[in-house]
Write a protein that holds these residues in place. Structure first.
Motif, PDB file in Angstrom:
ATOM      1  N   ARG A 137       0.779  -1.255  -0.040  1.00 29.67           N
ATOM      2  CA  ARG A 137       0.108  -0.148   0.043  1.00 29.67           C
ATOM      3  C   ARG A 137       0.746   1.347  -0.116  1.00 29.67           C
ATOM      4  O   ARG A 137       0.490   2.073  -0.551  1.00 29.67           O
ATOM      5  CB  ARG A 137      -1.035  -0.125   1.296  1.00 29.67           C
ATOM      6  N   LYS A 138       1.764   1.087   0.687  1.00 24.57           N
ATOM      7  CA  LYS A 138       2.779   2.477   0.727  1.00 24.57           C
ATOM      8  C   LYS A 138       3.237   2.998  -0.732  1.00 24.57           C
ATOM      9  O   LYS A 138       3.093   4.384  -0.841  1.00 24.57           O
ATOM     10  CB  LYS A 138       3.953   2.305   1.627  1.00 24.57           C
ATOM     11  N   GLY A 139       3.637   2.011  -1.432  1.00 24.24           N
ATOM     12  CA  GLY A 139       3.708   2.724  -2.852  1.00 24.24           C
ATOM     13  C   GLY A 139       2.766   3.557  -3.464  1.00 24.24           C
ATOM     14  O   GLY A 139       3.136   4.320  -4.097  1.00 24.24           O
ATOM     15  N   ILE A 140       1.594   2.815  -3.457  1.00 25.72           N
ATOM     16  CA  ILE A 140       0.401   3.487  -3.979  1.00 25.72           C
ATOM     17  C   ILE A 140       0.087   4.812  -3.328  1.00 25.72           C
ATOM     18  O   ILE A 140      -0.081   5.880  -3.888  1.00 25.72           O
ATOM     19  CB  ILE A 140      -1.011   2.598  -3.821  1.00 25.72           C
ATOM     20  N   ILE A 141       0.209   4.809  -1.910  1.00 23.40           N
ATOM     21  CA  ILE A 141       0.089   6.248  -1.303  1.00 23.40           C
ATOM     22  C   ILE A 141       1.141   7.113  -1.650  1.00 23.40           C
ATOM     23  O   ILE A 141       0.666   8.360  -1.869  1.00 23.40           O
ATOM     24  CB  ILE A 141      -0.001   5.826   0.500  1.00 23.40           C
ATOM     25  N   LEU A 142       2.362   6.820  -1.825  1.00 21.93           N
ATOM     26  CA  LEU A 142       3.462   7.830  -2.180  1.00 21.93           C
ATOM     27  C   LEU A 142       3.151   8.537  -3.414  1.00 21.93           C
ATOM     28  O   LEU A 142       3.411   9.522  -3.628  1.00 21.93           O
ATOM     29  CB  LEU A 142       4.689   7.181  -1.825  1.00 21.93           C
ATOM     30  N   SER A 143       2.894   7.472  -4.530  1.00 25.23           N
ATOM     31  CA  SER A 143       2.822   7.736  -5.712  1.00 25.23           C
ATOM     32  C   SER A 143       1.560   8.668  -5.935  1.00 25.23           C
ATOM     33  O   SER A 143       1.492   9.665  -6.985  1.00 25.23           O
ATOM     34  CB  SER A 143       2.873   6.776  -6.629  1.00 25.23           C
ATOM     35  N   SER A 144       0.617   8.539  -5.390  1.00 24.03           N
ATOM     36  CA  SER A 144      -0.792   9.139  -5.380  1.00 24.03           C
ATOM     37  C   SER A 144      -0.595  10.699  -5.064  1.00 24.03           C
ATOM     38  O   SER A 144      -1.021  11.551  -5.241  1.00 24.03           O
ATOM     39  CB  SER A 144      -1.685   8.514  -4.557  1.00 24.03           C
ATOM     40  N   ASP A 157      14.276   4.736   4.620  1.00 21.13           N
ATOM     41  CA  ASP A 157      15.113   5.782   4.215  1.00 21.13           C
ATOM     42  C   ASP A 157      14.969   6.104   2.758  1.00 21.13           C
ATOM     43  O   ASP A 157      14.956   7.348   2.436  1.00 21.13           O
ATOM     44  CB  ASP A 157      16.796   5.571   4.608  1.00 21.13           C
ATOM     45  N   SER A 158      15.073   4.880   2.039  1.00 23.85           N
ATOM     46  CA  SER A 158      14.733   5.320   0.327  1.00 23.85           C
ATOM     47  C   SER A 158      13.611   5.940   0.047  1.00 23.85           C
ATOM     48  O   SER A 158      13.449   6.716  -0.808  1.00 23.85           O
ATOM     49  CB  SER A 158      15.243   3.679  -0.085  1.00 23.85           C
ATOM     50  N   ASP A 159      12.501   5.297   0.892  1.00 25.77           N
ATOM     51  CA  ASP A 159      11.127   5.898   0.391  1.00 25.77           C
ATOM     52  C   ASP A 159      11.186   7.132   0.789  1.00 25.77           C
ATOM     53  O   ASP A 159      10.478   8.213  -0.085  1.00 25.77           O
ATOM     54  CB  ASP A 159       9.937   5.156   1.281  1.00 25.77           C
ATOM     55  N   ILE A 160      11.812   7.799   1.925  1.00 19.10           N
ATOM     56  CA  ILE A 160      11.727   9.261   2.149  1.00 19.10           C
ATOM     57  C   ILE A 160      12.619  10.083   1.431  1.00 19.10           C
ATOM     58  O   ILE A 160      12.099  11.195   0.767  1.00 19.10           O
ATOM     59  CB  ILE A 160      12.305   9.333   3.742  1.00 19.10           C
ATOM     60  N   THR A 161      13.904   9.625   1.080  1.00 26.08           N
ATOM     61  CA  THR A 161      14.641  10.425   0.184  1.00 26.08           C
ATOM     62  C   THR A 161      14.128  10.581  -1.185  1.00 26.08           C
ATOM     63  O   THR A 161      14.232  11.612  -1.818  1.00 26.08           O
ATOM     64  CB  THR A 161      16.201   9.955   0.384  1.00 26.08           C
ATOM     65  N   THR A 162      13.843   9.439  -1.555  1.00 24.62           N
ATOM     66  CA  THR A 162      13.182   9.611  -3.118  1.00 24.62           C
ATOM     67  C   THR A 162      11.671  10.626  -3.117  1.00 24.62           C
ATOM     68  O   THR A 162      11.715  10.994  -4.338  1.00 24.62           O
ATOM     69  CB  THR A 162      12.528   8.262  -3.666  1.00 24.62           C
TER      70      THR A 162
END
Length: 573
Positions: A137-144, A157-162
Motif C-alpha cells: 500500500r505504501k507505494g500507492i500512497i506515495l505515488s498518489s 530511508d529510500s522511500d523518504i529520500t526519493t
C-alpha cells in the motif's frame, strides 16, 4: 486571543437590538412581496456547521464570510473576532495514517489520543492499514501524492529520500518542539538517525523503546513437553535433535493425534529467524538487523548469508525437515499463523520456535533455551545476535503540504512527552498504565498476565513515535511479566557482541538510499528463495558456489561496501 464568557455576552447584547430591528424590516418587506423564505439564498440551519467547516464536517479552507453577508452593524462581532471564536470552538481535523497489528484496537478508542484531542483542540482522523499489506500500500500512497497530515512508521530511508518533496523538514521547526530537542540532548544517536545527509534535514523522527533486552530474538522451547516426556533441557545439538524427535513421536500435548510441530521459526524477516538465533553455534556473527550485515573483530562488514554459519545450519535444517521435525508449512504460514501455535485449540502446538518471545495463553509452558558451550560446532567463537535496537527509525513524518503544519508540529512534539511515550508502548492511563501522584509511572499487570499481547492490543506498539528514555525507565514501575523478557535475554549475554561489533544507527543520503534499495530488491528475495529451497529440497552443497556467484552478480560487493563506509564514518565520529 481568548475572550471571556462575560465579554462574549456583552458583545452579543450590543447587537441583539439592531438585529431585531433589521429582522422586523426585512420581514415586512418579504411579506409585502410575497417571496418565499430563503429565496435567493440558503435558509440558516438550526444546527449550522462551525465556521470554516461545511455542513458535512469537512474543512472549507479560505471561506470569507464577509463576501456573503451584509456589512457589520455597529457594535457587532468583527470578522477577526468571529474567527477567533471559531478557532476556539472548532477542533482542527488532522489525518494520521498508521500500520496496525491484527489485535490492536482502533486508535480512536485509545485514551492517549483522546487526551491529545482535548489538550490541543484537534480531531484526529485515523486511516489504518494492516501491517502485512502495508508494504504494497505504501507505494500507492506515495505515488498518489495524497498523504495524510501525519504519517506513522513504515517508510524506509529510500522511500523518504526519493519522495523528500512530500515531507516537512522538521529541523526548521525545532524551536517549537522542546520535547524533541530534549530527546536529542539525551542521546546523540537519536539525532543521528533523525538527520538525513548531506544537508542535515529532519524528515522523520524515531521511536525509542524502553525496558528492552539486549537480544532481539529468543529460542523458546516447550518446557511442559520436556517435563512430560522426561527430557532435560537440551545441552548440545544432539540433545536438541533428540528433543525434536520426542516432540514429534511422543504426543506431548496428549490429544492422541500427531499434530505437534516440533520446530518452527519466523520467516517474514531476518531478526526473529532461526538463522539469526542459531547461526552463532557455527561462529556466525549477527547484529540482528534486517539489512543482514555484521561486523567482525577487525571491523570488516560482512553479509550474514555468505557465512559458513548459514551454510552449516541449513544442512541441519534440511536433515530435520526430512525427518518431519519442521513444520511442513514453514515457508507458507504467516506470522499470525505462527503466533497462533502458542494458543491454538486446547494447548500449544509448537515445541521450539524462534521469535521475539512466546506469547498467548500457553506462553507459560515455554522456557528460553540457553546456548551452553557444548552447542558450539566450529573452531570459531560462539555468538548470539546482539541488538542495539532501542531505536526504530522513521516513526513519524509530517506532510509538507498539510494545511495545518503548526498544529502537526505541536502534535508531534506531544508524541515525545513522557506521558505519551509510556502510553505509546504500553497503553493508555487508566487502562494498562498509570501516572502516579508523585510523577512516576506504572505499567499495570494485565488480568491474563500476558503483557506482550496487552501492549500490542492497547497501543500502536512498534508503529508510532515516542521516547521511552532511560530517565523514563528509572521512574517507571514495570510488572514481572515485562521484566521477564529482559531476564530471558540475559540467558544469552555470555555470547553477546561488544558494542563496537554491533552495526550502529546511521542515515544515508538519497543516492546511497536508492542504490541500497535497488540492491536489496534483488538480494533479499533471492536469499529467501534459497533458504526455502535448501531447507525443503536440499542441495546447498551443489548450489553453494553458484549461489555466491549470483550474489556477486546482484552486487553484493557494492552492498557490503555501502555498509562498510557507513560503519567507518560512524566509528570515526
Amino acid at each position: 486571543m481568548k475572550k471571556s464568557k462575560k465579554s462574549k455576552q456583552g458583545r452579543l447584547a450590543g447587537i441583539v437590538a439592531p438585529l431585531l430591528l433589521v429582522a422586523m424590516l426585512l420581514g415586512a418587506c418579504s411579506g409585502a412581496g410575497g417571496g418565499a423564505a430563503g429565496s435567493g439564498g440558503s435558509e440558516p440551519s438550526s444546527q449550522a456547521a462551525p465556521a470554516g467547516a461545511s455542513s458535512s464536517g469537512e474543512s472549507v479552507a479560505g471561506t470569507d464570510a464577509s463576501e456573503e453577508s451584509a456589512p457589520a452593524a455597529a457594535g457587532s462581532v468583527t470578522d477577526a473576532e468571529a474567527a477567533d471564536d471559531a478557532d476556539e470552538a472548532a477542533p482542527v481535523a488532522v489525518k494520521i495514517l498508521t500500520q496496525m497489528f491484527p489485535t490492536t484496537i482502533n486508535p480512536s478508542e485509545m485514551g492517549m489520543y483522546k487526551d491529545i484531542e482535548q489538550a490541543l483542540n484537534v480531531r484526529l482522523e485515523w486511516e489504518t492499514v494492516p501491517y502485512d499489506i502495508f508494504p504494497e500500500r505504501k507505494g500507492i500512497i506515495l505515488s498518489s501524492g495524497e498523504l495524510p497530515d501525519i504519517f506513522f512508521a513504515g517508510l524506509s530511508d529510500s522511500d523518504i529520500t526519493t519522495n523528500s518533496d512530500l515531507f516537512l523538514d522538521m529541523s526548521a521547526h525545532l524551536d517549537k518542539m522542546p520535547n524533541v530537542t530534549a530527546m536529542f540532548a539525551q542521546n546523540r544517536d537519536i539525532e543521528i538517525v533523525s538527520t538525513f545527509p548531506p544537508d542535515g534535514k529532519i524528515y522523520s523522527l524515531p521511536q525509542v523503546y524502553g525496558i528492552r533486552p539486549t537480544s532481539a530474538v529468543t529460542i523458546a522451547i516447550n518446557q511442559a513437553w520436556l517435563d512430560k516426556l522426561g527430557l532435560p533441557m537440551p545441552g548440545d545439538l544432539q540433545e536438541f535433535e533428540a528433543a525434536l524427535v520426542a516432540f514429534k513421536d511422543g504426543d506431548p500435548n496428549g490429544n492422541g493425534e500427531a499434530d505437534e510441530l516440533p520446530l518452527d521459526w519466523m520467516t517474514d524477516g531476518h531478526g526473529h529467524s532461526i538463522y539469526a538465533a542459531m547461526g552463532g553455534i557455527w561462529g556466525q556473527i549477527d547484529g540482528c538487523n534486517e539489512d543482514m550485515v555484521y561486523v567482525d573483530d577487525e571491523g570488516n562488514v560482512g553479509f550474514v548469508y555468505e557465512y559458513d554459519g548459514f551454510y552449516k545450519l541449513t544442512q541441519y535444517l534440511h536433515k530435520w525437515y526430512g525427518m518431519g521435525l519442521i513444520s511442513p508449512e514453514i515457508y507458507t504460514s504467516t506470522r499470525d499463523q505462527k503466533q497462533s501455535y502458542f494458543s491454538d485449540g486446547e494447548g500449544a502446538r509448537v515445541g521450539v520456535q524462534t521469535n521475539w518471545a512466546p506469547s498467548g495463553p500457553f506462553a507459560g509452558e515455554y522456557a528460553i533455551m540457553p546456548l551452553v558451550p557444548e552447542f558450539k560446532d566450529s573452531d570459531a567463537g560462539m555468538f548470539f545476535p546482539t541488538s542495539s535496537a532501542q531505536i526504530q527509525t522513521n516513526a513519524v513524518l509530517i506532510n509538507r503540504r498539510s494545511e495545518h503544519i503548526d498544529k502537526c508540529v505541536e502534535i508531534v512534539n506531544w508524541f515525545y512527552s513522557e506521558d505519551y511515550s509510556i502510553q505509546s508502548q504500553y497503553g493508555s492511563f487508566g487502562d494498562t498504565t498509570a501516572k502516579l501522584a508523585d510523577g512516576s509511572y506504572e505499567i499495570l499487570q494485565p488480568a491474563d498476565g500476558d503483557i506482550e499481547a496487552s501492549k500490542w492490543k492497547y497501543s500502536i506498539h512498534g508503529y508510532g513515535p515516542g521516547n521511552f528514555s532511560r530517565e523514563l525507565e528509572k521512574k517507571t514501575k514495570a510488572p514481572a511479566a515485562l521484566t521477564l523478557r529482559q531476564e530471558q535475554g540475559a540467558v544469552y549475554e555470555p555470547w553477546s557482541l561488544p558494542p563496537e561489533r554491533i552495526f550502529p544507527p546511521v542515515k544515508y543520503d538519497e543516492e546511497t538510499s536508492q542504490e541500497m534499495a535497488i540492491l536489496q530488491a534483488d538480494i533479499k528475495p533471492y536469499v529467501k528463495q534459497m533458504q526455502a529451497k535448501w531447507c525443503i529440497d536440499g542441495g546447498i552443497e551443489e548450489d553453494w558456489d553458484g549461489y555466491l556467484a549470483t550474489l556477486k552478480q546482484m552486487g553484493i560487493d557494492e552492498y557490503r561496501a555501502i555498509f562498510q563506509r557507513a560503519y567507518d564514518e560512524a566509528m570515526s565520529g
